[in-house]
Design an enzyme around this catalytic site. Structure first.
Site, PDB file in Angstrom:
ATOM      1  N   GLU A  32      37.984  36.518  29.171  1.00 14.26           N
ATOM      2  CA  GLU A  32      39.284  35.926  29.489  1.00 14.26           C
ATOM      3  C   GLU A  32      40.361  36.635  28.687  1.00 14.26           C
ATOM      4  O   GLU A  32      40.246  36.778  27.463  1.00 14.26           O
ATOM      5  CB  GLU A  32      39.275  34.433  29.163  1.00 14.26           C
ATOM      6  CG  GLU A  32      40.620  33.740  29.129  1.00 14.26           C
ATOM      7  CD  GLU A  32      41.411  33.889  30.409  1.00 14.26           C
ATOM      8  OE1 GLU A  32      42.628  34.126  30.316  1.00 14.26           O
ATOM      9  OE2 GLU A  32      40.819  33.773  31.505  1.00 14.26           O
ATOM     10  N   GLN A  33      41.413  37.097  29.357  1.00  8.76           N
ATOM     11  CA  GLN A  33      42.436  37.884  28.668  1.00  8.76           C
ATOM     12  C   GLN A  33      43.318  37.059  27.738  1.00  8.76           C
ATOM     13  O   GLN A  33      43.849  37.584  26.758  1.00  8.76           O
ATOM     14  CB  GLN A  33      43.302  38.623  29.673  1.00  8.76           C
ATOM     15  CG  GLN A  33      44.176  37.742  30.543  1.00  8.76           C
ATOM     16  CD  GLN A  33      45.091  38.560  31.446  1.00  8.76           C
ATOM     17  OE1 GLN A  33      45.222  39.778  31.288  1.00  8.76           O
ATOM     18  NE2 GLN A  33      45.731  37.893  32.396  1.00  8.76           N
ATOM     19  N   ARG A 106      43.981  20.092  35.492  1.00 10.96           N
ATOM     20  CA  ARG A 106      43.295  21.382  35.366  1.00 10.96           C
ATOM     21  C   ARG A 106      42.792  21.615  33.944  1.00 10.96           C
ATOM     22  O   ARG A 106      41.674  22.091  33.742  1.00 10.96           O
ATOM     23  CB  ARG A 106      44.252  22.517  35.768  1.00 10.96           C
ATOM     24  CG  ARG A 106      43.639  23.907  35.665  1.00 10.96           C
ATOM     25  CD  ARG A 106      44.666  24.975  36.029  1.00 10.96           C
ATOM     26  NE  ARG A 106      44.086  26.313  35.923  1.00 10.96           N
ATOM     27  CZ  ARG A 106      44.003  27.007  34.798  1.00 10.96           C
ATOM     28  NH1 ARG A 106      44.476  26.481  33.664  1.00 10.96           N
ATOM     29  NH2 ARG A 106      43.468  28.216  34.792  1.00 10.96           N
ATOM     30  N   TYR A 209      50.373  12.410  42.589  1.00 13.98           N
ATOM     31  CA  TYR A 209      49.142  11.645  42.365  1.00 13.98           C
ATOM     32  C   TYR A 209      48.866  11.622  40.859  1.00 13.98           C
ATOM     33  O   TYR A 209      49.344  12.473  40.110  1.00 13.98           O
ATOM     34  CB  TYR A 209      47.955  12.231  43.127  1.00 13.98           C
ATOM     35  CG  TYR A 209      47.708  13.715  42.914  1.00 13.98           C
ATOM     36  CD1 TYR A 209      46.970  14.180  41.828  1.00 13.98           C
ATOM     37  CD2 TYR A 209      48.206  14.651  43.817  1.00 13.98           C
ATOM     38  CE1 TYR A 209      46.733  15.532  41.653  1.00 13.98           C
ATOM     39  CE2 TYR A 209      47.981  16.004  43.646  1.00 13.98           C
ATOM     40  CZ  TYR A 209      47.245  16.440  42.560  1.00 13.98           C
ATOM     41  OH  TYR A 209      47.028  17.793  42.379  1.00 13.98           O
ATOM     42  N   ASP A 287      40.763  32.998  44.222  1.00 16.01           N
ATOM     43  CA  ASP A 287      42.063  33.577  44.556  1.00 16.01           C
ATOM     44  C   ASP A 287      42.070  35.093  44.507  1.00 16.01           C
ATOM     45  O   ASP A 287      42.958  35.731  45.083  1.00 16.01           O
ATOM     46  CB  ASP A 287      43.135  33.052  43.596  1.00 16.01           C
ATOM     47  CG  ASP A 287      43.583  31.643  43.938  1.00 16.01           C
ATOM     48  OD1 ASP A 287      43.197  31.136  45.007  1.00 16.01           O
ATOM     49  OD2 ASP A 287      44.330  31.046  43.132  1.00 16.01           O
TER      50      ASP A 287
END
Length: 386
Positions: A32-33, A106, A209, A287
């Site tokens: 992970e950068q 998230r 929500y 993505d």
């Protein structure tokens, strides 16, 4: 010999992929950068096609503790808040599809995923070189890593995609979203239920929500812009701009927008489906290969499905290029269809008042918000070609 895999990207897709590959017997490392695993971000919706996979991976009990299970999905009109349709979710959807519909922050989800495996942070990938057997990962600073498999889960602006398939700019869709999180106590007087609510209006819409076990209200307000000239695709938003955009909407929407103190302004990009995702022992996921607008609430869900199918293909076939070819065959058409559904909703949600809008509202009311795609989306066997 144990297969070694390198996953580029420590977001939801990359982390679920790593968990699934590890359970399939693969030795996985995640690069992970960023300097830390990201716990920032906003809410996401996890439909049954995603929670079914997370349950199979043993992650669902922990996710439930930080999630909200909405009672229903509502479409409402922009000006008076009138309900156009209501789709039961809690209980009903789990009974139908064997898995719940959940709302989750998230950051909460990534924190749970990151506990399941180590992530190397501050490891920025600058190139990937597919070889006859395996691939080489080049990291910033000159470090090189060899792997039998490289998975690019590094988002819509994927370096891995560019390295193996060439450069191609993502397409600005003409939509920008203001998004933010509001403490539940600040909107307590509005009487908002634990629902997934979409309020549709001319040229814009608003989604809200609850997440984080009900402590936060996730809000996304989308408007249309002709261009995005800023270098970053995410900026700090001006609260006055979003308030002006929704100034003539239902009072509930105006109250929600007034409570957004520091929204992010997020340019929405996507891409057309591409014919192939892999080269040698390098493949793409989420993505990085099929970015989609958020109007089907399926971006994270499709990445989670990708992870499960990729792991299953590699478990069944030690020949990496052959396994990747099967992975693509199983995933390409399904993800392209979801991309198209999400893109279609961009128009559907923003119709100006008039005959087309009236026909849309009548169709939504007649179907209780359900579409013919729902059974296919939530109930299909993702391990057979769609």
């Amino acid at each position: 010999m144990t297969m070694k895999a390198a996953v580029v990207g420590g977001g939801i897709g990359g982390l679920v992929t790593a968990v699934a590959l590890r359970q399939a017997g693969v030795d996985v490392r995640v690069f992970e950068q960023a300097s830390a695993v990201g716990t920032a971000g906003a809410g996401i919706q996890l439909a049954p096609n995603a929670t079914r996979v997370l349950d199979a991976l043993g992650l669902l009990p922990a996710i439930r503790r930080v999630a909200v299970e909405p009672t229903e999905f509502d479409f409402r009109r922009w000006d008076d808040g009138r309900v156009l349709s209501t789709t039961p979710l809690a209980g009903a959807i789990a009974d139908t599809y064997g898995a719940p519909y959940l709302h989750v922050h998230r950051g909460d989800l990534i924190a749970i995923l990151a506990e399941a495996l180590p992530v190397e942070v501050g490891a920025r990938c600058v190139d990937v070189v597919p070889g006859d057997r395996g691939a080489e990962l080049l990291l910033a600073g000159g470090r090189r890593e060899q792997a039998d498999l490289v998975v690019g889960a590094d988002g819509i602006h994927s370096l891995v995609r560019r390295s193996v398939l060439g450069a191609e700019d993502a397409r600005f869709t003409g939509h920008v979203a203001f998004r933010g999180l509001i403490p539940a106590e600040r909107v307590a007087g509005l009487g908002l239920a634990h629902t997934a609510t979409v309020r549709m209006g001319p040229g814009r819409h608003c989604v809200h929500y609850f997440v984080s076990a009900g402590r936060l209200l996730n809000v996304v307000c989308v408007i249309e812009e002709t261009s995005w000239t800023r270098e970053s695709w995410t900026d700090r938003g001006d609260p006055a701009e979003v308030r002006a955009a929704f100034a003539d909407w239902d009072p509930v929407v105006r109250a929600i927008v007034d409570a957004l103190d520091a929204p992010l302004k997020w340019a929405l990009f996507d891409r057309e489906p591409i014919p192939r995702w892999s080269k040698g022992a390098v493949t793409l996921l989420g993505d990085a290969c099929h970015p989609m607008l958020p109007y089907g609430a399926q971006g994270a869900a499709q990445a989670i499905e990708d992870a499960a199918v990729l792991a299953a293909c590699l478990r069944d076939d030690a020949d990496v290029p052959a396994a990747l070819a099967r992975y693509e065959a199983l995933r390409h058409d399904r993800t392209a269809r979801v991309q198209a559904i999400s893109r279609g909703n961009a128009t559907r949600f923003h119709l100006p008042d008039g005959p087309a809008q009236q026909a849309r509202d009548a169709a939504i009311a007649a179907s209780n918000g359900l579409t013919p795609d729902l059974d296919w989306l939530y109930g299909s066997d993702i391990f057979t070609a769609a």
